[in-house]
Design a protein around this motif. Sequence first.
Motif, short mmCIF file in Angstrom:
data_model
loop_
_atom_site.label_atom_id
_atom_site.label_comp_id
_atom_site.label_asym_id
_atom_site.label_seq_id
_atom_site.Cartn_x
_atom_site.Cartn_y
_atom_site.Cartn_z
N UNK A 1 13.67 80.40 17.93
CA UNK A 1 14.42 79.53 18.44
C UNK A 1 14.52 78.20 16.88
N UNK A 2 13.41 78.61 16.02
CA UNK A 2 13.79 77.54 14.40
C UNK A 2 15.83 78.27 13.49
N UNK A 3 15.08 79.74 14.46
CA UNK A 3 16.62 80.80 13.67
C UNK A 3 17.75 79.72 14.22
N UNK B 1 21.00 83.66 21.73
CA UNK B 1 21.21 82.37 21.38
C UNK B 1 22.09 82.02 22.89
N UNK B 2 22.54 82.23 23.28
CA UNK B 2 23.01 81.04 24.53
C UNK B 2 22.05 81.05 25.10
N UNK B 3 20.86 81.60 25.75
CA UNK B 3 19.72 80.89 26.67
C UNK B 3 18.48 80.06 25.79
N UNK B 4 18.41 80.36 24.33
CA UNK B 4 17.73 79.60 23.63
C UNK B 4 18.55 77.88 23.22
N UNK B 5 19.84 78.12 23.01
CA UNK B 5 20.17 76.98 23.48
C UNK B 5 20.46 75.77 24.54
#
Length: 61
Positions: free
Chosen positions: A1-3, A23-27
Motif C-alpha cells: 500500500x505504501x508503495x 494496484x487497482x485493488x490497493x487504490x
Amino acid sequence: MEGVIRAAVGEPELIDNLSAEAVLGIEIFVLGQILLESNLTPTELDEFVAEAEQLAAEHLP
C-alpha cells in the motif's frame, strides 16, 4: 500500500513488480478507507464523485 501511494507522488518504480489488478485493488481499498473516515454527507459524497468523474474524464483518451 505504501508503495502505491509513493508511486502516485513521484516514485513509480515502486510498483514495477505489481500487476495492474493489484494496484487497482490497493487504490480502491485506500479510497474506501479515506471515504469512510471522512464522514461525508450525501451531498458532499455526490460532489466528490462528480469531481472524481471530471478528473478521470480529463485524463482518459
